[in-house]
Every structure is written in C-alpha cells, then in structure tokens.
Design a protein around this motif. Structure first.
Motif, PDB file in Angstrom:
ATOM      1  N   ALA A  33      23.789  34.812  22.674  1.00 45.15           N
ATOM      2  CA  ALA A  33      24.307  35.550  21.527  1.00 45.15           C
ATOM      3  C   ALA A  33      23.422  35.262  20.325  1.00 45.15           C
ATOM      4  CB  ALA A  33      25.743  35.137  21.221  1.00 45.15           C
ATOM      5  N   LEU A  34      23.293  36.244  19.446  1.00 46.17           N
ATOM      6  CA  LEU A  34      22.607  36.029  18.180  1.00 46.17           C
ATOM      7  C   LEU A  34      23.661  35.562  17.177  1.00 46.17           C
ATOM      8  CD1 LEU A  34      19.825  36.340  16.738  1.00 46.17           C
ATOM      9  CD2 LEU A  34      20.684  38.516  15.863  1.00 46.17           C
ATOM     10  N   MET A  35      23.685  34.262  16.918  1.00 49.06           N
ATOM     11  CA  MET A  35      24.699  33.666  16.059  1.00 49.06           C
ATOM     12  C   MET A  35      24.219  33.637  14.609  1.00 49.06           C
ATOM     13  SD  MET A  35      27.146  32.909  18.167  1.00 49.06           S
ATOM     14  CE  MET A  35      28.164  31.881  17.134  1.00 49.06           C
ATOM     15  N   LEU A  36      25.083  34.085  13.731  1.00 49.31           N
ATOM     16  CA  LEU A  36      24.803  34.042  12.298  1.00 49.31           C
ATOM     17  C   LEU A  36      25.557  32.871  11.675  1.00 49.31           C
ATOM     18  CD1 LEU A  36      25.095  37.842  11.393  1.00 49.31           C
ATOM     19  CD2 LEU A  36      23.057  36.549  12.057  1.00 49.31           C
ATOM     20  N   HIS A  37      24.861  32.133  10.815  1.00 48.77           N
ATOM     21  CA  HIS A  37      25.444  30.994  10.115  1.00 48.77           C
ATOM     22  C   HIS A  37      25.230  31.165   8.620  1.00 48.77           C
ATOM     23  CE1 HIS A  37      25.852  28.743  13.923  1.00 48.77           C
ATOM     24  NE2 HIS A  37      24.666  29.256  14.225  1.00 48.77           N
ATOM     25  N   GLU A  38      26.191  30.732   7.839  1.00 43.09           N
ATOM     26  CA  GLU A  38      26.051  30.737   6.381  1.00 43.09           C
ATOM     27  C   GLU A  38      25.802  29.306   5.920  1.00 43.09           C
ATOM     28  OE1 GLU A  38      28.235  33.125   2.840  1.00 43.09           O
ATOM     29  OE2 GLU A  38      29.473  31.637   3.867  1.00 43.09           O
ATOM     30  N   GLN A  39      24.858  29.139   5.008  1.00 42.95           N
ATOM     31  CA  GLN A  39      24.501  27.802   4.553  1.00 42.95           C
ATOM     32  C   GLN A  39      24.292  27.786   3.047  1.00 42.95           C
ATOM     33  OE1 GLN A  39      21.208  27.668   7.239  1.00 42.95           O
ATOM     34  NE2 GLN A  39      19.712  28.234   5.681  1.00 42.95           N
ATOM     35  N   ASP A  40      24.502  26.614   2.458  1.00 39.85           N
ATOM     36  CA  ASP A  40      24.301  26.427   1.021  1.00 39.85           C
ATOM     37  C   ASP A  40      22.817  26.337   0.707  1.00 39.85           C
ATOM     38  OD1 ASP A  40      27.052  26.307   0.393  1.00 39.85           O
ATOM     39  OD2 ASP A  40      27.125  24.229   1.081  1.00 39.85           O
ATOM     40  N   CYS A  41      22.434  26.928  -0.434  1.00 37.90           N
ATOM     41  CA  CYS A  41      21.056  26.850  -0.915  1.00 37.90           C
ATOM     42  C   CYS A  41      20.994  25.892  -2.104  1.00 37.90           C
ATOM     43  CB  CYS A  41      20.561  28.229  -1.333  1.00 37.90           C
ATOM     44  SG  CYS A  41      20.510  29.420   0.015  1.00 37.90           S
ATOM     45  N   PRO A  42      19.809  25.333  -2.404  1.00 35.86           N
ATOM     46  CA  PRO A  42      19.681  24.390  -3.525  1.00 35.86           C
ATOM     47  C   PRO A  42      20.137  24.963  -4.863  1.00 35.86           C
ATOM     48  CG  PRO A  42      17.735  24.301  -2.134  1.00 35.86           C
ATOM     49  CD  PRO A  42      18.551  25.445  -1.640  1.00 35.86           C
ATOM     50  N   ASP A  43      20.015  26.275  -5.046  1.00 34.20           N
ATOM     51  CA  ASP A  43      20.398  26.877  -6.325  1.00 34.20           C
ATOM     52  C   ASP A  43      21.890  27.189  -6.411  1.00 34.20           C
ATOM     53  OD1 ASP A  43      20.664  29.010  -4.634  1.00 34.20           O
ATOM     54  OD2 ASP A  43      19.195  30.302  -5.643  1.00 34.20           O
ATOM     55  N   GLY A  44      22.651  26.776  -5.410  1.00 32.22           N
ATOM     56  CA  GLY A  44      24.086  27.014  -5.433  1.00 32.22           C
ATOM     57  C   GLY A  44      24.520  28.290  -4.730  1.00 32.22           C
ATOM     58  N   SER A  45      23.573  29.155  -4.362  1.00 28.35           N
ATOM     59  CA  SER A  45      23.911  30.382  -3.640  1.00 28.35           C
ATOM     60  C   SER A  45      24.079  30.068  -2.156  1.00 28.35           C
ATOM     61  CB  SER A  45      22.820  31.428  -3.838  1.00 28.35           C
ATOM     62  OG  SER A  45      21.596  30.980  -3.285  1.00 28.35           O
ATOM     63  N   ARG A  46      24.439  31.096  -1.394  1.00 29.56           N
ATOM     64  CA  ARG A  46      24.597  30.923   0.040  1.00 29.56           C
ATOM     65  C   ARG A  46      23.724  31.945   0.761  1.00 29.56           C
ATOM     66  NH1 ARG A  46      28.504  27.508   1.261  1.00 29.56           N
ATOM     67  NH2 ARG A  46      28.826  28.260   3.383  1.00 29.56           N
ATOM     68  N   ALA A  47      23.127  31.520   1.869  1.00 32.17           N
ATOM     69  CA  ALA A  47      22.242  32.386   2.644  1.00 32.17           C
ATOM     70  C   ALA A  47      22.706  32.424   4.087  1.00 32.17           C
ATOM     71  CB  ALA A  47      20.803  31.871   2.569  1.00 32.17           C
ATOM     72  N   VAL A  48      22.322  33.520   4.776  1.00 32.13           N
ATOM     73  CA  VAL A  48      22.677  33.704   6.180  1.00 32.13           C
ATOM     74  C   VAL A  48      21.429  33.505   7.037  1.00 32.13           C
ATOM     75  CG1 VAL A  48      23.446  35.373   7.897  1.00 32.13           C
ATOM     76  CG2 VAL A  48      24.612  35.230   5.695  1.00 32.13           C
ATOM     77  N   SER A  49      21.567  32.727   8.083  1.00 34.50           N
ATOM     78  CA  SER A  49      20.469  32.522   9.029  1.00 34.50           C
ATOM     79  C   SER A  49      20.932  32.951  10.418  1.00 34.50           C
ATOM     80  CB  SER A  49      20.031  31.055   9.052  1.00 34.50           C
ATOM     81  OG  SER A  49      21.099  30.228   9.483  1.00 34.50           O
ATOM     82  N   ALA A  50      19.970  33.286  11.278  1.00 35.23           N
ATOM     83  CA  ALA A  50      20.273  33.763  12.629  1.00 35.23           C
ATOM     84  C   ALA A  50      19.555  32.898  13.649  1.00 35.23           C
ATOM     85  CB  ALA A  50      19.847  35.214  12.781  1.00 35.23           C
ATOM     86  N   GLU A  51      20.248  32.611  14.763  1.00 37.12           N
ATOM     87  CA  GLU A  51      19.620  31.868  15.855  1.00 37.12           C
ATOM     88  C   GLU A  51      20.156  32.374  17.182  1.00 37.12           C
ATOM     89  OE1 GLU A  51      20.553  27.808  16.391  1.00 37.12           O
ATOM     90  OE2 GLU A  51      22.723  28.071  16.171  1.00 37.12           O
TER      91      GLU A  51
END
Length: 332
Positions: free
Chosen positions: A5-23
C-alpha cells in the motif's frame, strides 16, 4: 496476508506546519478499515483531488496514516453483501474513498457494498479506470445536459485536456454532439481532435472576467471542469435554453455572474456531484459508458504508472502538466 500500500503520513515541520509524506509499505487485512466487501484491487487512477491529497493540500484527509486513491476497480475476494460474490468485477467511485476511508492505492480494499457497482460485461477493470471518476463524472454531466436541454451551437468543454475534459469530449462526440474544446495547451490540439473535438478554443478567451452579462449565443451547452472565471465567461455565451453542467473547481469556487443568463436566455446551471451519487444513476451511467466508449481510443488517452510513481506525479497534475487519464496499476 501481507500486501503493498502507498501509506501517507503527516509529520511536524520545524516551522510549525505539517507536511504529508508517502511510503510504500507492507500491511495486512487487520489494518484495513471496516466494511462488508473485500476487493483485490487491480487498478486505480490519479485525479486532481488525489494530487491534493498526496500534497497535503486542503485538509481533505484528517486522519493518518492513510491510503489515498479516490477510485478503484478490482475483483471481489470476500463479501457479506448478498449483491456481490467472490469473483465479481467491481468499480468504486465517490463516497469519500481515499479521503475519509482508505482508497485504491493498495492491493486490497475493504468497503461498504453500497458503494460498489458491478462492472458491465464489456468493461474490464483497466477500462473502468481509464474511465475512472473523471469519466464517470463526465457521463453524469453529459446525461444532465441531454436531460435538461442542449441549445444551438457546439457543446463547450473546458479544461478539455484533463481527465474529466478528455472523456467528456469523447463521450459528447460519440453521442452525436458537436464539441468545442477549451485548453491552455495548444500542443494538445491534435489529441483533442482525435477524441472528437471539432473546434479548439484557447483558454485565454475564457480567462478574463466577462465585460458584459451577455455575449453572443456561441454554445449550445457546456461541461465545465474548471469553475471560477471560466464558468462565468461560459454562462454569458450560452444560447437560449441551453445547459451548463459544472463539475470542477480548479479555477476557484467563486462565481462572479448575474441572473441575466438565467432570466433572459433560460440557461440551466447544473451541479454535478459524483461523490454521493445514488446507486441507480451510478449503475445507469456505467451502462451508458459501456455503450458509448471506444475502448481503443480510451486506452490511447491513458498512461499507466505504478504505485511508486505517484509521489512524483502528484505535483504535476496540480500544475496542469498531466494529459488525459493516468491509470495506476497497483500490482506493478
């Protein structure tokens, strides 16, 4: 049983925003969400909304980890729904699959049988995803135009080189209508003519705010896959008694228009929502698609990719750089 499956994860960024990554990850049935039908997924697609989800844009997904893919086609593996049996070929579009419920970017999916449609005999799972959500939406739009009225002049299709627009051009032409295709990419003119367009219109003609509430009666109908200023411009150029089927928001959800086209020309503005479409019109749309679609022509507008290609392609579809249909072979 483990599957990819292509799993999407949300993670915290240094600037306080959140980004989505895929694996790409191996998961098993115990991790799938609730549902009464399990499907071995063969194909999914890449749509504009998928690009937004892959990029974490618009908060379409609230809970992570997540499996995207807003549609899929495959074969039923197990079912507690009397309407479906193992071996049935099925398609799913809508119902917020790939948003609030895990979607098609995995080799298996578990969903409600209420969301599925058994594929017509002549439609393969690959055919179903060359049609996909985009083609299904186009069919609903074309049917709405025919039901509510097409006036004099060609039917305009905006965003014609994209997924919805490409299939709309083909379907309308196959149904016997003259089609004018609007695109911002002149290099796609031959592609659109091959799909059935008789006229190519530069997107710039529809990109400036309309100067008058009514223009010349240029079009007998419209499938608008863009929205915003493009839709406002189209409304001013519709002929008497014509209809506009609006199904896209890429150009924005604002609409700077007046009541004049509706009062003086009797224009019908029809909203097309393929997400929560009830079963009967869904099944009818797939039967009509089976009748109208040229399989070879449809395959010619499709590019097939694997799950591992999606992270790279997501930004490209948002930038308008993807032509036609992108079919995802989840087994590749």
């Amino acid at each position: 049983m483990a599957f990819r499956a292509l799993m999407l994860h949300e993670q915290d960024c240094p600037d306080g925003s959140r980004a989505v990554s895929a694996e790409l990850a191996d998961i098993d049935d115990s991790q799938l969400p609730d549902g009464n039908v399990t499907v071995a997924v063969e194909y999914s697609t890449l749509n504009y909304k998928d690009g937004m989800i892959l990029g974490g844009i618009g908060r379409l997904v609230r809970t992570y980890p997540h499996v995207g893919g807003i549609d899929f086609a495959g074969v039923v593996e197990s079912s507690d729904d009397s309407r479906f049996a193992p071996g049935d070929r099925v398609v799913l579009t809508g119902w917020r699959v790939g948003e609030t419920h895990w979607g098609g970017y995995a080799e298996r999916a578990r969903v409600s049988g209420d969301w599925l449609v058994r594929l017509p005999d002549g439609v393969s799972t690959f055919d179903a995803m060359t049609i996909g959500t985009a083609g299904f939406t186009s069919m609903l739009a074309a049917q709405a135009l025919e039901e509510h009225g097409i006036g004099s002049g060609p039917v305009l299709v905006t965003g014609a080189a994209g997924g919805v627009g490409s299939v709309a051009v083909h379907l309308l032409s196959a149904a016997g209508h003259e089609v004018a295709a609007s695109t911002g990419r002149p290099q796609t003119a031959d592609y659109l003519r091959n799909l059935g367009a008789s006229e190519i219109i530069d997107r710039a003609e529809l990109s400036e705010p309309p100067g008058r509430p009514l223009g010349s009666e240029r079009f007998g109908g419209c499938v608008d896959a863009v929205g915003g200023t493009t839709l406002a411009n189209a409304l001013t150029q519709m002929s008497y008694g014509s209809s506009v089927a609006a199904c896209g928001l890429a150009g924005g959800n604002g609409l700077d228009t007046t009541v004049i086209p509706f009062l003086l020309r009797g224009v019908n503005l029809l909203g097309i929502d393929s997400v929560m479409c009830p079963y009967e019109p869904r099944a009818a749309a797939w039967q009509r698609l089976d009748e109208l679609v040229d399989r070879d022509l449809l395959a010619s507008m499709a590019t097939t990719v694997g799950l591992g290609d999606l992270a790279e392609l997501g930004p490209k579809i948002l930038a308008g750089e993807v032509q036609g249909r992108t079919v995802v072979d989840v087994r590749a």
